[in-house]
Design an enzyme around this catalytic site. Structure first.
Site, short mmCIF file in Angstrom:
data_model
loop_
_atom_site.label_atom_id
_atom_site.label_comp_id
_atom_site.label_asym_id
_atom_site.label_seq_id
_atom_site.Cartn_x
_atom_site.Cartn_y
_atom_site.Cartn_z
N LYS A 266 0.85 -1.20 0.00
CA LYS A 266 0.00 0.00 0.00
C LYS A 266 0.88 1.25 0.00
O LYS A 266 2.10 1.15 0.19
CB LYS A 266 -0.91 -0.02 1.23
CG LYS A 266 -0.14 0.08 2.55
CD LYS A 266 -1.05 -0.20 3.74
CE LYS A 266 -0.23 -0.16 5.02
NZ LYS A 266 -0.97 -0.72 6.16
N TYR B 280 13.96 31.90 5.85
CA TYR B 280 12.71 32.56 6.26
C TYR B 280 12.63 32.70 7.77
O TYR B 280 12.86 31.73 8.50
CB TYR B 280 11.51 31.76 5.77
CG TYR B 280 11.28 31.81 4.28
CD1 TYR B 280 11.10 33.03 3.63
CD2 TYR B 280 11.21 30.64 3.54
CE1 TYR B 280 10.87 33.07 2.26
CE2 TYR B 280 10.98 30.67 2.17
CZ TYR B 280 10.81 31.89 1.53
OH TYR B 280 10.58 31.92 0.19
C1 LIG Z 1 -0.21 -1.55 6.98
C2 LIG Z 1 -0.79 -2.79 7.47
C3 LIG Z 1 0.03 -3.91 7.76
C4 LIG Z 1 1.53 -3.86 7.71
O1 LIG Z 1 2.02 -3.13 8.83
P1 LIG Z 1 3.58 -2.99 9.08
O2 LIG Z 1 3.68 -2.48 10.46
O3 LIG Z 1 4.08 -1.99 8.07
O4 LIG Z 1 4.18 -4.32 8.87
C5 LIG Z 1 -0.60 -5.09 8.10
N1 LIG Z 1 -1.95 -5.16 8.18
C6 LIG Z 1 -2.75 -4.11 7.95
C7 LIG Z 1 -4.23 -4.27 8.07
C8 LIG Z 1 -2.20 -2.89 7.59
O5 LIG Z 1 -3.00 -1.85 7.39
#
Ligand SMILES: *Cc1c(COP(=O)(O)O)cnc(C)c1O
Length: 369
Positions: free
Chosen positions: A36, A262
């Site tokens: 993702k 800035y």
């Molecule tokens: C993002 C996510 C993971 C992976 O999490 P990590 O801590 O990056 O390994 C696993 N399960 C779900 C439902 C997630 O949203």
């Protein structure tokens, strides 16, 4: 296309090493590669195609649109959509053979209706909220929704899933408690022997082997980071996959008492050599790194002076010899014997490695090596 001064470099060898290490840790559980957020900034399609070629057979994304893009890129493996789809996209789930996580009656009904029309039977995974208080049905809703799924002709319950809120904390007993609640939810779902059960993220995969069950879902660790941020120096295990590099575009000498950037939030206390770098918050380099971040030039650390601007930032190179226009700047990664990790950047900008990787990775041109 004229290349940017700024480049994210993605190291396939490190990705492969992490994949093999985590896959091995999970066995006999299956391994889901979490891709993702455009692969946590590393490129969803590029990383998935590479891992697919190395034998990875299960991928996970957040939204349905990402799942479709991944399928269209030629990935033939199983693709999980971890945030549920809207009922009007039930057709898309079937069209692209996406595995849905479900927790809502309307979506399930819509999916079954479309599946029936297409003479398909679609496997769904029920998401249970075991303490995260995010997505999923609560424990007392499990049997009702499972009964609903079992009655619908177009779908069947293939798996059951949950998520840990505190698995990065090895000292907390929350993960064991959440895991016990998950166990109860599996019993409530019935026919538990045949269900694919999955709850372990990176933290649980690394630190709580009893939670692996039938599949582990690893994100941050795949990209080389321990979720608790502490192990990178101690262990020769996971390897950071991303580096972020730029070039010095100007070097100048400033007298004592000169304000920088800035708001003049930094004033020189000595004669200062300042290097200007074409990286700013527009490139995912947070403004919170103003007067707190560090970069590497000629193998040495140079501190950020003044505020990070939209496209530029300034660093103090007084202590580094011979810095010139065109010199390589490493904002994330290794240079010489020095190394800046996403955890260090996160510490300097009040966040976590996950956000640093997403922000830098998704706002710059990527090079795959
Ligand atoms: C993002 C996510 C993971 C992976 O999490 P990590 O801590 O990056 O390994 C696993 N399960 C779900 C439902 C997630 O949203």
């Amino acid at each position: 296309m004229i290349p940017s001064y700024n480049q994210v470099v993605v190291d396939r060898k490190a990705l492969l090493a992490n994949y093999r290490l985590l896959h091995r840790k999970g066995i006999p559980a299956q391994f889901l590669a979490m891709v993702k957020a455009d692969g946590y900034g590393h490129g969803m399609v590029e990383c998935s195609q590479f891992l697919h070629g190395q034998g990875c057979t299960i991928f996970g994304v957040a939204e349905l649109g990402e799942a479709v893009t991944l399928r269209q890129s030629g990935i033939t493996s199983q693709i999980f959509c971890l945030i549920e789809f809207l009922p009007e996209y039930a057709d898309t789930i079937i069209e692209y053979d996406i595995t849905p996580i479900v927790f809502n009656s309307r979506a399930i009904e819509a999916l079954s209706r479309v599946a029936e029309k297409r003479l398909k039977k679609v496997g769904v995974h029920l998401k249970v909220d075991c303490g995260m208080s995010r997505l999923g049905v609560t424990l007392h809703e499990v049997s009702t929704i499972v009964n609903q799924i079992n009655k619908l002709p177009g779908i069947f319950l293939e798996g059951i899933a949950s998520h840990f809120p505190c698995s990065d904390d090895t000292l907390s007993d929350d993960t064991e408690k959440t895991n016990a609640i998950f166990e109860v939810s599996i019993e409530q779902a019935g026919k538990s022997a045949s269900l694919i059960r999955h709850i372990a993220n990176s933290g649980a995969t690394l630190y709580f082997p009893a939670t692996h069950r039938d599949m582990v879902r690893c994100g941050i660790s795949l990209y080389g980071y321990y979720p608790d941020g502490e192990h990178e120096e101690k262990e020769a295990g996971l390897q950071p996959v991303m580096a972020f590099k730029s070039r010095v575009i100007q070097v100048k000498k400033l007298p004592v008492g000169t304000g920088i950037g800035y708001g003049h939030t930094f004033t020189t206390k000595k004669i200062t050599r300042l290097a200007v770098i074409p990286v700013g918050y527009e490139d995912g380099y947070s403004r919170l790194l103003s007067n707190s971040g560090e970069v590497l030039i000629r193998g040495e650390r140079a501190p950020i002076r003044g505020r990070v601007c939209m496209n530029l930032c300034m660093v103090d190179v007084t202590e580094i010899e011979n810095v010139e226009t065109g010199d390589e700047v490493v904002l994330l990664g290794k240079q010489g014997d020095e190394h800046i990790s996403a955890n260090q950047i996160a510490m300097h900008s009040d966040t976590i490695s996950y956000e640093v990787l997403c922000m830098i990775g998704n706002n710059n041109q990527r090079l795959y090596i």
